[in-house]
Design a protein around this motif. Structure first.
Motif, mmCIF file in Angstrom:
data_model
loop_
_atom_site.group_PDB
_atom_site.id
_atom_site.type_symbol
_atom_site.label_atom_id
_atom_site.label_comp_id
_atom_site.label_asym_id
_atom_site.label_seq_id
_atom_site.Cartn_x
_atom_site.Cartn_y
_atom_site.Cartn_z
ATOM 1 N N HIS A 180 42.614 35.344 46.884
ATOM 2 C CA HIS A 180 41.726 34.778 45.874
ATOM 3 C C HIS A 180 41.839 35.549 44.561
ATOM 4 O O HIS A 180 42.080 36.763 44.540
ATOM 5 N N ALA A 181 41.635 34.845 43.452
ATOM 6 C CA ALA A 181 41.749 35.477 42.133
ATOM 7 C C ALA A 181 40.755 36.608 41.943
ATOM 8 O O ALA A 181 40.991 37.527 41.134
ATOM 9 N N LEU A 182 39.626 36.590 42.660
ATOM 10 C CA LEU A 182 38.601 37.624 42.505
ATOM 11 C C LEU A 182 38.662 38.688 43.599
ATOM 12 O O LEU A 182 37.804 39.563 43.648
ATOM 13 N N ALA A 183 39.692 38.620 44.448
ATOM 14 C CA ALA A 183 39.763 39.548 45.574
ATOM 15 C C ALA A 183 39.908 40.998 45.129
ATOM 16 O O ALA A 183 39.468 41.922 45.826
ATOM 17 N N ALA A 184 40.507 41.234 43.974
ATOM 18 C CA ALA A 184 40.725 42.605 43.502
ATOM 19 C C ALA A 184 39.584 43.112 42.628
ATOM 20 O O ALA A 184 39.596 44.285 42.216
ATOM 21 N N ALA A 185 38.598 42.286 42.355
ATOM 22 C CA ALA A 185 37.493 42.701 41.485
ATOM 23 C C ALA A 185 36.605 43.711 42.198
ATOM 24 O O ALA A 185 36.443 43.669 43.417
ATOM 25 N N VAL A 237 36.947 30.616 55.272
ATOM 26 C CA VAL A 237 37.268 31.555 54.181
ATOM 27 C C VAL A 237 38.724 31.993 54.277
ATOM 28 O O VAL A 237 39.440 32.038 53.265
ATOM 29 N N GLN A 238 39.187 32.306 55.476
ATOM 30 C CA GLN A 238 40.570 32.765 55.644
ATOM 31 C C GLN A 238 41.586 31.751 55.134
ATOM 32 O O GLN A 238 42.596 32.118 54.526
ATOM 33 N N VAL A 239 41.335 30.466 55.380
ATOM 34 C CA VAL A 239 42.301 29.436 54.973
ATOM 35 C C VAL A 239 42.065 28.951 53.543
ATOM 36 O O VAL A 239 42.753 28.047 53.070
ATOM 37 N N GLY A 240 41.076 29.538 52.850
ATOM 38 C CA GLY A 240 40.838 29.191 51.461
ATOM 39 C C GLY A 240 40.056 27.914 51.253
ATOM 40 O O GLY A 240 40.010 27.383 50.138
ATOM 41 N N ARG A 241 39.400 27.421 52.302
ATOM 42 C CA ARG A 241 38.627 26.194 52.187
ATOM 43 C C ARG A 241 37.266 26.435 51.540
ATOM 44 O O ARG A 241 36.660 25.532 50.964
ATOM 45 N N ALA A 242 36.773 27.686 51.636
ATOM 46 C CA ALA A 242 35.443 28.006 51.112
ATOM 47 C C ALA A 242 35.354 29.502 50.878
ATOM 48 O O ALA A 242 36.218 30.275 51.308
ATOM 49 N N VAL A 243 34.308 29.906 50.171
ATOM 50 C CA VAL A 243 33.908 31.311 50.118
ATOM 51 C C VAL A 243 32.590 31.403 50.878
ATOM 52 O O VAL A 243 31.907 30.398 51.097
ATOM 53 N N GLY A 244 32.234 32.605 51.309
ATOM 54 C CA GLY A 244 31.042 32.734 52.132
ATOM 55 C C GLY A 244 30.165 33.886 51.702
ATOM 56 O O GLY A 244 30.618 34.836 51.046
ATOM 57 N N THR A 249 27.219 44.816 55.518
ATOM 58 C CA THR A 249 27.758 45.487 56.699
ATOM 59 C C THR A 249 28.720 44.614 57.488
ATOM 60 O O THR A 249 29.149 45.000 58.575
ATOM 61 N N PHE A 250 29.087 43.441 56.957
ATOM 62 C CA PHE A 250 30.041 42.573 57.644
ATOM 63 C C PHE A 250 31.331 43.347 57.886
ATOM 64 O O PHE A 250 31.872 43.972 56.977
ATOM 65 N N PRO A 251 31.836 43.350 59.125
ATOM 66 C CA PRO A 251 33.000 44.191 59.431
ATOM 67 C C PRO A 251 34.271 43.702 58.750
ATOM 68 O O PRO A 251 34.416 42.516 58.428
ATOM 69 N N SER A 252 35.198 44.626 58.515
ATOM 70 C CA SER A 252 36.491 44.267 57.937
ATOM 71 C C SER A 252 37.191 43.254 58.830
ATOM 72 O O SER A 252 37.240 43.404 60.051
ATOM 73 N N THR A 253 37.730 42.201 58.219
ATOM 74 C CA THR A 253 38.320 41.083 58.965
ATOM 75 C C THR A 253 39.657 40.716 58.332
ATOM 76 O O THR A 253 39.743 40.583 57.108
ATOM 77 N N PRO A 254 40.717 40.558 59.136
ATOM 78 C CA PRO A 254 42.028 40.186 58.566
ATOM 79 C C PRO A 254 41.947 38.916 57.732
ATOM 80 O O PRO A 254 41.298 37.938 58.115
ATOM 81 N N GLY A 255 42.578 38.956 56.571
ATOM 82 C CA GLY A 255 42.639 37.778 55.717
ATOM 83 C C GLY A 255 41.452 37.590 54.799
ATOM 84 O O GLY A 255 41.425 36.647 54.009
ATOM 85 N N ILE A 256 40.456 38.478 54.884
ATOM 86 C CA ILE A 256 39.235 38.340 54.097
ATOM 87 C C ILE A 256 38.906 39.662 53.417
ATOM 88 O O ILE A 256 39.088 40.732 54.000
ATOM 89 N N VAL A 257 38.419 39.587 52.191
ATOM 90 C CA VAL A 257 37.836 40.757 51.538
ATOM 91 C C VAL A 257 36.391 40.410 51.175
ATOM 92 O O VAL A 257 36.068 39.252 50.897
#
Length: 315
Positions: A180-185, A237-244, A249-257
């Motif tokens: 996502h464009a905002l993933a590095a913010a 969220v992983q497939v880019g269909r939505a943001v959530g 405290t949500f745990p680190s999850t592959p494909g999501i920041v």
């Protein structure tokens, strides 16, 4: 749908209030949500319970029958709870914990800690997206402790005899896919997400209304909201269909920041609840202390949350 005690309490509350609007206020629900719940109850019972009019509601013949039964059933359940409480405090009672919680990592972390400090105690769990249902299960004596939550400083679920203590308060973060464009913010303004579709886990508190109000202040109305289970939210969220939206405290999850929302417009308060008649002060203090430590462990596993906290520490 199977009829439950909470449904009878809802019918009783509507009759006592004399209108759906007043009953919704007393129950802490939105009026459309209460209307939908009443329709489900009526379908389960086979007919309308109330006639709607300009000046409120009036019980139908079927409604009068149901209300008559509630006058017998609900006091009987209260008496049963009191007897169960006396039994729970007696030497015959076996050490065990029936824990409830909303979906998230904190329930599992608390089970793990209790297994360490009370290895001889049997522990069972019950997960629900509904904080109100967890409160009902506590009140009915079907749970010993429950981890629930409220939006910001909202009141905890109401039920007679329940005690609620705060475990921690999380800022609410946003989940975006890695590309996502905002993933590095470092943080994201809510208004920057105006064109997104959203996914979330349902709840029966005021969080949805608070989210909508925050979006309005940011100048937009969410395009679409998918309400579904946690796994489906993660997938969307992983497939880019939505943001959530998620707790910090949500745990680190592959494909999501996960990223903080600028200005922290939303917060989630973690609570531990129990019934005052069924839990001794020492037991409740032990479980609450373990819940605090479980939360600290869960928070430490979230890289984005630990970075957010570190940035706010006073040198």
């Amino acid at each position: 749908m199977e009829l439950e005690l909470r449904h009878l309490r809802t019918v009783r509350a509507i009759a006592d209030a004399g209108s759906l609007t007043r009953a919704a206020t007393a129950l802490g629900l939105a009026q459309p949500a209460l209307s939908a719940q009443l329709k489900r109850i009526e379908r389960a019972l086979g007919g309308e319970l109330f006639e709607r009019g300009r000046h409120g509601v009036r019980a139908t013949a079927l409604g009068e029958l149901v209300l008559e039964r509630t006058r017998v059933v609900l006091p009987a359940v209260t008496e049963l709870q009191q007897e169960a409480a006396r039994f729970a405090r007696s030497p015959r009672a076996t050490a065990s914990f029936r824990l409830g919680g909303t979906h998230g990592p904190l329930l599992g972390a608390l089970v793990d800690r209790l297994a360490d400090v009370l290895p001889d105690a049997g522990v069972t769990t019950c997960a629900s997206w509904s904080e109100r249902q967890l409160a009902d299960l506590l009140a009915e004596g079907r749970l010993d402790f429950a981890l629930a939550g409220t939006c910001g400083s909202a009141a905890p679920p109401r039920a007679e005899g329940l005690v609620w203590r705060e475990v921690a308060v999380d800022p609410v973060f946003v989940m975006v896919p890695e590309g996502h464009a905002l993933a590095a913010a470092h943080e994201v303004g809510l208004g920057e997400l105006a064109e997104e579709q959203w996914a979330c886990v349902p709840g029966d508190g005021c969080f949805g209304d608070c989210f909508s109000a925050s979006c309005a202040r940011a100048g937009f109305t969410p395009r679409r909201m998918y309400e579904t289970d946690t796994s489906s939210v993660v997938h969307l969220v992983q497939v880019g269909r939505a943001v959530g939206l998620c707790r910090a405290t949500f745990p680190s999850t592959p494909g999501i920041v996960t990223r903080p929302l600028r200005g922290t417009p939303l917060a989630w308060r973690h609570l531990l609840g129990w019934h005052a008649l069924t839990q001794g002060a020492d037991t409740a203090a032990t479980v609450l202390a373990q819940a605090h430590m479980a939360y600290a462990e869960v928070a430490a596993r979230s890289d984005s949350y630990t970075a957010w906290l570190a940035a706010r520490r006073v040198p």
